[in-house]
Design a protein around this motif. Structure first.
Motif, PDB file in Angstrom:
ATOM      1  N   MET A   1       0.752  -1.182  -0.053  1.00 32.13           N
ATOM      2  CA  MET A   1      -0.095  -0.074   0.009  1.00 32.13           C
ATOM      3  C   MET A   1       0.924   1.134   0.028  1.00 32.13           C
ATOM      4  N   GLU A   2       0.479   2.316  -0.733  1.00 34.17           N
ATOM      5  CA  GLU A   2       1.263   3.503  -0.934  1.00 34.17           C
ATOM      6  C   GLU A   2       0.352   4.553  -0.144  1.00 34.17           C
ATOM      7  N   VAL A   3       1.264   5.522   0.287  1.00 32.17           N
ATOM      8  CA  VAL A   3       0.629   6.720   0.905  1.00 32.17           C
ATOM      9  C   VAL A   3       1.509   7.949   0.241  1.00 32.17           C
ATOM     10  N   TYR A   4       0.706   9.141   0.517  1.00 37.59           N
ATOM     11  CA  TYR A   4       1.445  10.187  -0.239  1.00 37.59           C
ATOM     12  C   TYR A   4       1.453  11.397   1.021  1.00 37.59           C
ATOM     13  N   ILE A   5       2.572  11.641   1.556  1.00 39.73           N
ATOM     14  CA  ILE A   5       2.963  12.448   2.663  1.00 39.73           C
ATOM     15  C   ILE A   5       3.210  13.784   2.080  1.00 39.73           C
ATOM     16  N   LEU A   6       2.572  14.862   2.372  1.00 38.93           N
ATOM     17  CA  LEU A   6       2.489  16.047   2.054  1.00 38.93           C
ATOM     18  C   LEU A   6       3.223  17.024   3.322  1.00 38.93           C
ATOM     19  N   TRP A   7       4.346  17.529   2.741  1.00 37.42           N
ATOM     20  CA  TRP A   7       5.205  18.417   3.600  1.00 37.42           C
ATOM     21  C   TRP A   7       4.765  20.028   3.270  1.00 37.42           C
ATOM     22  N   HIS A   8       5.213  20.661   4.107  1.00 36.43           N
ATOM     23  CA  HIS A   8       5.183  22.170   3.805  1.00 36.43           C
ATOM     24  C   HIS A   8       6.616  22.665   4.590  1.00 36.43           C
ATOM     25  N   VAL A   9       7.296  23.635   3.913  1.00 38.07           N
ATOM     26  CA  VAL A   9       8.504  24.178   4.594  1.00 38.07           C
ATOM     27  C   VAL A   9       8.224  25.474   4.840  1.00 38.07           C
ATOM     28  N   ARG A  10       8.344  26.042   5.991  1.00 36.23           N
ATOM     29  CA  ARG A  10       8.506  27.581   6.259  1.00 36.23           C
ATOM     30  C   ARG A  10       9.959  27.839   6.391  1.00 36.23           C
ATOM     31  N   HIS A  11      10.531  28.415   5.382  1.00 38.05           N
ATOM     32  CA  HIS A  11      12.077  28.682   5.678  1.00 38.05           C
ATOM     33  C   HIS A  11      12.338  29.818   6.463  1.00 38.05           C
ATOM     34  N   ALA A  12      13.496  29.526   7.150  1.00 34.79           N
ATOM     35  CA  ALA A  12      14.118  30.641   7.914  1.00 34.79           C
ATOM     36  C   ALA A  12      14.776  31.658   6.909  1.00 34.79           C
ATOM     37  N   PRO A  67       3.121  29.724  -0.347  1.00 33.32           N
ATOM     38  CA  PRO A  67       2.243  28.672  -0.871  1.00 33.32           C
ATOM     39  C   PRO A  67       3.004  27.752  -1.923  1.00 33.32           C
ATOM     40  N   ASP A  68       4.064  28.017  -2.346  1.00 26.11           N
ATOM     41  CA  ASP A  68       4.774  27.119  -3.238  1.00 26.11           C
ATOM     42  C   ASP A  68       5.736  26.066  -2.597  1.00 26.11           C
ATOM     43  N   CYS A  69       5.961  26.219  -1.370  1.00 26.08           N
ATOM     44  CA  CYS A  69       6.778  25.535  -0.405  1.00 26.08           C
ATOM     45  C   CYS A  69       6.279  23.973   0.167  1.00 26.08           C
ATOM     46  N   PHE A  70       5.335  23.503  -0.868  1.00 26.44           N
ATOM     47  CA  PHE A  70       5.009  22.215  -0.498  1.00 26.44           C
ATOM     48  C   PHE A  70       5.564  21.164  -1.285  1.00 26.44           C
ATOM     49  N   THR A  71       5.703  19.679  -0.727  1.00 26.59           N
ATOM     50  CA  THR A  71       5.988  18.764  -1.619  1.00 26.59           C
ATOM     51  C   THR A  71       5.448  17.441  -1.019  1.00 26.59           C
ATOM     52  N   VAL A  72       5.241  16.465  -1.926  1.00 28.65           N
ATOM     53  CA  VAL A  72       4.553  15.300  -2.049  1.00 28.65           C
ATOM     54  C   VAL A  72       5.433  14.329  -1.920  1.00 28.65           C
ATOM     55  N   VAL A  73       5.633  13.287  -1.120  1.00 31.05           N
ATOM     56  CA  VAL A  73       6.475  11.941  -1.019  1.00 31.05           C
ATOM     57  C   VAL A  73       5.684  10.924  -0.767  1.00 31.05           C
ATOM     58  N   ARG A  74       5.918  10.012  -2.095  1.00 29.07           N
ATOM     59  CA  ARG A  74       5.110   8.786  -2.125  1.00 29.07           C
ATOM     60  C   ARG A  74       6.056   7.846  -1.119  1.00 29.07           C
ATOM     61  N   HIS A  75       5.326   6.939  -0.266  1.00 19.94           N
ATOM     62  CA  HIS A  75       5.920   6.182   0.675  1.00 19.94           C
ATOM     63  C   HIS A  75       5.103   4.840   0.639  1.00 19.94           C
ATOM     64  N   VAL A  76       6.082   3.859   0.654  1.00 19.63           N
ATOM     65  CA  VAL A  76       5.283   2.119   0.928  1.00 19.63           C
ATOM     66  C   VAL A  76       4.853   2.238   2.459  1.00 19.63           C
ATOM     67  N   VAL A  77       4.047   1.949   2.803  1.00 19.51           N
ATOM     68  CA  VAL A  77       3.658   1.560   4.156  1.00 19.51           C
ATOM     69  C   VAL A  77       4.443   0.228   4.525  1.00 19.51           C
ATOM     70  N   ASP A  78       4.811   0.001   5.811  1.00 12.58           N
ATOM     71  CA  ASP A  78       5.622  -1.038   6.172  1.00 12.58           C
ATOM     72  C   ASP A  78       6.629  -1.397   5.543  1.00 12.58           C
ATOM     73  N   GLU A  79       7.341  -0.575   5.069  1.00 11.42           N
ATOM     74  CA  GLU A  79       8.650  -0.601   4.244  1.00 11.42           C
ATOM     75  C   GLU A  79       9.610   0.286   4.737  1.00 11.42           C
ATOM     76  N   ASP A  80      11.019  -0.173   5.171  1.00  4.96           N
ATOM     77  CA  ASP A  80      11.937   0.494   5.926  1.00  4.96           C
ATOM     78  C   ASP A  80      12.132   1.537   5.052  1.00  4.96           C
TER      79      ASP A  80
END
Length: 91
Positions: A1-12, A67-80
């Protein structure tokens, strides 16, 4: 199973007040040691749902500041994902 983790960066901000959003290749950059703040606004079942969340988040406080500092990372559940360990370098 894959999930998509959404990250946002607030830059210093740099000492001169500027912000570096992307690296030399145009990819979103971040470095928590430099003070960048990462958040996970959500984890989604599809990339499309993650992108829909980006559109909603872009209009909300905090996220709207970068508003442009988002990234989506695909991750496989139960996979190291991080198998080699780490070291902490001080100084």
């Amino acid at each position: 199973m894959e999930v998509y983790i959404l990250w946002h960066v607030r830059h210093a901000r740099n000492l001169d007040g500027s912000v570096e959003h992307v690296d030399g290749t145009g990819e979103l950059r971040w470095d928590e040691e430099d003070g960048d703040d990462l958040k996970i606004p959500g984890v989604y079942s599809t990339g499309a749902r993650a992108r829909e969340r980006i559109e909603r988040a872009r209009t909300t406080p905090g996220f709207a500041d970068e508003p442009d500092c988002f990234t989506v990372v695909r991750h496989v559940v139960d996979e190291d994902a991080w198998t080699e360990g780490f070291v902490t370098v001080v100084g």
